[in-house]
Design a protein around this motif. Structure first.
Motif, PDB file in Angstrom:
ATOM      1  N   ARG A 116       0.670  -1.038  -0.273  1.00  0.00           N
ATOM      2  CA  ARG A 116       0.332  -0.406   0.067  1.00  0.00           C
ATOM      3  C   ARG A 116       0.605   1.306   0.548  1.00  0.00           C
ATOM      4  NH1 ARG A 116      -4.296   2.005   4.754  1.00  0.00           N
ATOM      5  NH2 ARG A 116      -2.491   1.889   6.004  1.00  0.00           N
ATOM      6  N   GLN A 117       2.048   1.249   0.433  1.00  0.00           N
ATOM      7  CA  GLN A 117       2.894   2.327   0.402  1.00  0.00           C
ATOM      8  C   GLN A 117       3.528   2.509  -0.838  1.00  0.00           C
ATOM      9  OE1 GLN A 117       3.260   4.583   3.282  1.00  0.00           O
ATOM     10  NE2 GLN A 117       4.110   5.788   1.325  1.00  0.00           N
ATOM     11  N   ALA A 118       4.020   1.654  -0.858  1.00  0.00           N
ATOM     12  CA  ALA A 118       4.502   1.286  -2.548  1.00  0.00           C
ATOM     13  C   ALA A 118       3.797   2.278  -3.141  1.00  0.00           C
ATOM     14  CB  ALA A 118       5.118  -0.310  -3.056  1.00  0.00           C
ATOM     15  N   LEU A 176       3.941   5.799  -5.479  1.00  0.00           N
ATOM     16  CA  LEU A 176       3.540   5.899  -6.995  1.00  0.00           C
ATOM     17  C   LEU A 176       2.829   7.114  -7.070  1.00  0.00           C
ATOM     18  CD1 LEU A 176       3.331   4.587 -10.328  1.00  0.00           C
ATOM     19  CD2 LEU A 176       1.788   2.805  -9.575  1.00  0.00           C
ATOM     20  N   GLU A 177       1.639   7.209  -6.476  1.00  0.00           N
ATOM     21  CA  GLU A 177       0.781   8.477  -6.900  1.00  0.00           C
ATOM     22  C   GLU A 177       0.691   9.216  -6.464  1.00  0.00           C
ATOM     23  OE1 GLU A 177      -3.391   9.755  -4.531  1.00  0.00           O
ATOM     24  OE2 GLU A 177      -2.901   8.289  -3.658  1.00  0.00           O
ATOM     25  N   SER A 178       1.852   9.980  -5.772  1.00  0.00           N
ATOM     26  CA  SER A 178       2.907  10.965  -5.817  1.00  0.00           C
ATOM     27  C   SER A 178       3.766  11.269  -6.256  1.00  0.00           C
ATOM     28  CB  SER A 178       3.643  10.407  -3.919  1.00  0.00           C
ATOM     29  OG  SER A 178       2.626  10.841  -3.179  1.00  0.00           O
ATOM     30  N   ALA A 179       4.068  10.114  -6.777  1.00  0.00           N
ATOM     31  CA  ALA A 179       5.272  10.425  -8.103  1.00  0.00           C
ATOM     32  C   ALA A 179       4.922  10.920  -8.825  1.00  0.00           C
ATOM     33  CB  ALA A 179       5.888   9.233  -8.178  1.00  0.00           C
ATOM     34  N   VAL A 180       3.088   9.954  -9.795  1.00  0.00           N
ATOM     35  CA  VAL A 180       3.117  10.505 -11.088  1.00  0.00           C
ATOM     36  C   VAL A 180       2.234  12.075 -10.998  1.00  0.00           C
ATOM     37  CG1 VAL A 180       0.854  10.076 -12.585  1.00  0.00           C
ATOM     38  CG2 VAL A 180       2.296   7.964 -11.348  1.00  0.00           C
ATOM     39  N   ALA A 181       1.595  12.313  -9.932  1.00  0.00           N
ATOM     40  CA  ALA A 181       0.994  13.364  -9.094  1.00  0.00           C
ATOM     41  C   ALA A 181       2.449  15.324  -9.425  1.00  0.00           C
ATOM     42  CB  ALA A 181       0.918  13.808  -7.793  1.00  0.00           C
ATOM     43  N   ALA A 182       3.795  14.415  -9.441  1.00  0.00           N
ATOM     44  CA  ALA A 182       4.442  14.857  -9.219  1.00  0.00           C
ATOM     45  C   ALA A 182       4.550  15.213 -10.660  1.00  0.00           C
ATOM     46  CB  ALA A 182       6.174  14.594  -8.614  1.00  0.00           C
ATOM     47  N   ASN A 201      -5.880   9.311 -11.356  1.00  0.00           N
ATOM     48  CA  ASN A 201      -6.949   8.659 -10.661  1.00  0.00           C
ATOM     49  C   ASN A 201      -7.011   7.026 -10.103  1.00  0.00           C
ATOM     50  OD1 ASN A 201      -7.649  11.100 -10.345  1.00  0.00           O
ATOM     51  ND2 ASN A 201      -9.204  11.500 -11.458  1.00  0.00           N
ATOM     52  N   VAL A 202      -6.282   6.117 -11.659  1.00  0.00           N
ATOM     53  CA  VAL A 202      -6.225   4.971 -11.857  1.00  0.00           C
ATOM     54  C   VAL A 202      -5.316   4.668 -10.217  1.00  0.00           C
ATOM     55  CG1 VAL A 202      -5.256   3.539 -12.670  1.00  0.00           C
ATOM     56  CG2 VAL A 202      -6.909   4.845 -14.090  1.00  0.00           C
ATOM     57  N   VAL A 203      -4.157   4.869  -9.907  1.00  0.00           N
ATOM     58  CA  VAL A 203      -3.400   4.689  -9.036  1.00  0.00           C
ATOM     59  C   VAL A 203      -3.766   4.966  -7.618  1.00  0.00           C
ATOM     60  CG1 VAL A 203      -1.440   4.696  -7.693  1.00  0.00           C
ATOM     61  CG2 VAL A 203      -1.618   4.987 -10.381  1.00  0.00           C
ATOM     62  N   ILE A 249      -6.258   2.098  -6.748  1.00  0.00           N
ATOM     63  CA  ILE A 249      -6.377   0.901  -5.961  1.00  0.00           C
ATOM     64  C   ILE A 249      -5.401   0.908  -4.767  1.00  0.00           C
ATOM     65  CG2 ILE A 249      -4.083  -0.208  -6.726  1.00  0.00           C
ATOM     66  CD1 ILE A 249      -3.732   0.585  -9.110  1.00  0.00           C
ATOM     67  N   TYR A 250      -5.218   2.153  -4.808  1.00  0.00           N
ATOM     68  CA  TYR A 250      -4.859   2.778  -2.603  1.00  0.00           C
ATOM     69  C   TYR A 250      -6.252   2.692  -2.432  1.00  0.00           C
ATOM     70  CZ  TYR A 250      -3.680   5.352   1.329  1.00  0.00           C
ATOM     71  OH  TYR A 250      -2.715   5.815   2.424  1.00  0.00           O
ATOM     72  N   VAL A 251      -7.614   3.267  -2.235  1.00  0.00           N
ATOM     73  CA  VAL A 251      -8.536   2.817  -1.771  1.00  0.00           C
ATOM     74  C   VAL A 251      -8.590   1.399  -1.991  1.00  0.00           C
ATOM     75  CG1 VAL A 251     -10.535   3.229  -2.043  1.00  0.00           C
ATOM     76  CG2 VAL A 251      -9.190   4.780  -2.495  1.00  0.00           C
ATOM     77  N   LYS A 252      -8.661   1.198  -2.571  1.00  0.00           N
ATOM     78  CA  LYS A 252      -8.807  -1.242  -3.035  1.00  0.00           C
ATOM     79  C   LYS A 252      -8.465  -1.761  -2.003  1.00  0.00           C
ATOM     80  CE  LYS A 252     -11.779  -2.182  -4.470  1.00  0.00           C
ATOM     81  NZ  LYS A 252     -13.143  -2.180  -4.374  1.00  0.00           N
ATOM     82  N   GLN A 253      -6.749  -1.238  -1.871  1.00  0.00           N
ATOM     83  CA  GLN A 253      -5.733  -1.873  -0.919  1.00  0.00           C
ATOM     84  C   GLN A 253      -5.770  -1.348   0.396  1.00  0.00           C
ATOM     85  OE1 GLN A 253      -2.065  -0.815  -2.797  1.00  0.00           O
ATOM     86  NE2 GLN A 253      -1.782  -2.013  -3.861  1.00  0.00           N
ATOM     87  N   THR A 254      -6.688  -0.240   0.836  1.00  0.00           N
ATOM     88  CA  THR A 254      -6.723   0.272   2.235  1.00  0.00           C
ATOM     89  C   THR A 254      -8.242  -0.633   2.429  1.00  0.00           C
ATOM     90  OG1 THR A 254      -6.248   2.163   2.047  1.00  0.00           O
ATOM     91  CG2 THR A 254      -7.387   1.753   3.486  1.00  0.00           C
ATOM     92  N   GLU A 255      -8.999  -0.658   1.815  1.00  0.00           N
ATOM     93  CA  GLU A 255      -9.736  -1.330   1.348  1.00  0.00           C
ATOM     94  C   GLU A 255     -10.012  -3.162   2.844  1.00  0.00           C
ATOM     95  OE1 GLU A 255     -12.814  -1.069  -1.307  1.00  0.00           O
ATOM     96  OE2 GLU A 255     -13.300   0.256  -1.131  1.00  0.00           O
TER      97      GLU A 255
END
Length: 254
Positions: free
Chosen positions: A33-35, A39-45, A117-119, A122-128
């Motif tokens: 989940r942290q990875a 990835l989300e932060s990297a794509v946002a950057a 948004n895609v990433v 995925i993060y939300v689903k992993q959290t669930e």
């Protein structure tokens, strides 16, 4: 830039052929989940850097164009003091500005934003999934705690009968494993059975969550990632063509 994006695009297209071959997929961990969050932060950057790059290039050429227009060229665009060099430089700058203004950068920007948004999904689903996993672990610990308590009470209960030489109530070949209503452990055993069912239910939910997360991750990557690099390849190709045309024009300035 265009060459690198073409290579990246060719490589990324291969993810379309990926198949989930694992029947029992690996469950999501906190590290996974942290990875995903990284990835989300990297794509946002990346998206932010892309937007700044386009903005800074356009701001620069617009400032240069404005400087030429106000400083070196008269209102009717006739060269000052008959110096044609200024006129050629202004025309070059004008073409450069128009080239950057015409480049369709929005498509690539939206593609990167869409992948963010895609990433995130995925993060939300992993959290669930992790929440269900923790519920399962908590229920398992509670089950073990109750089972240990029942075993402890059973030992004390049976020992108390054996010490005074009294047989256990309603324990015989006819009763087998059936709980007697007078059994002081009946309530505890009922709670234990309920806990066991709850653990089994949570385990089924967790197994299903793992499958859903894995399938959604693969599907989202297959549909989202190729589009990003297709858009970037197209954008960088148009950018290269535009700047090459401007550079060709600059060679004629003497």
């Amino acid at each position: 830039m265009n060459q690198f994006h073409q290579v990246q695009n060719d490589i990324v297209q291969q993810v379309r052929g990926l198949i989930n071959r694992e029947i029992n997929g690996q469950s999501t961990s906190d590290l996974h989940r942290q990875a995903t969050r990284d990835l989300e932060s990297a794509v946002a950057a990346w998206h932010s850097s892309y937007c700044r790059l386009i903005k800074f290039q356009r701001d620069f050429i617009r400032s240069l164009h404005g400087w030429f227009k106000l400083t070196l060229v008269s209102v009717n665009t006739e060269p000052i003091n008959g110096n044609r060099e200024f006129s050629d430089s202004f025309m070059f700058c004008d073409e450069w500005k128009l080239a950057l203004d015409r480049i369709p950068d929005t498509v690539a920007s939206e593609a990167i934003k869409s992948f963010i948004n895609v990433v995130h999904s995925i993060y939300v689903k992993q959290t669930e999934e992790l929440k269900i996993k923790k519920r399962t672990e908590s229920a398992s610990k509670e089950l073990e705690k109750k089972a240990s308590s029942v075993r402890s009470i059973e030992r004390k209960y049976y020992n108390s009968y054996s010490m005074v030489g009294i047989g256990l109530p309603d324990v015989g070949p006819d009763n087998g494993n059936v709980l007697d209503a007078r059994d002081p452990l009946a309530e505890k055993k009922a709670e234990l059975a309920a806990s066991q069912r709850r653990v089994e239910d949570e385990m089924v939910k967790h197994s299903k969550a793992v499958e859903v997360t894995r399938a959604m991750t693969l599907n989202n990557i297959q549909t989202g990632l190729p589009g990003v690099f297709q858009a970037m390849t197209s954008f960088s190709s148009l950018m290269t063509e535009a700047l090459e045309a401007v550079c060709t024009r600059s060679y004629s300035i003497k």
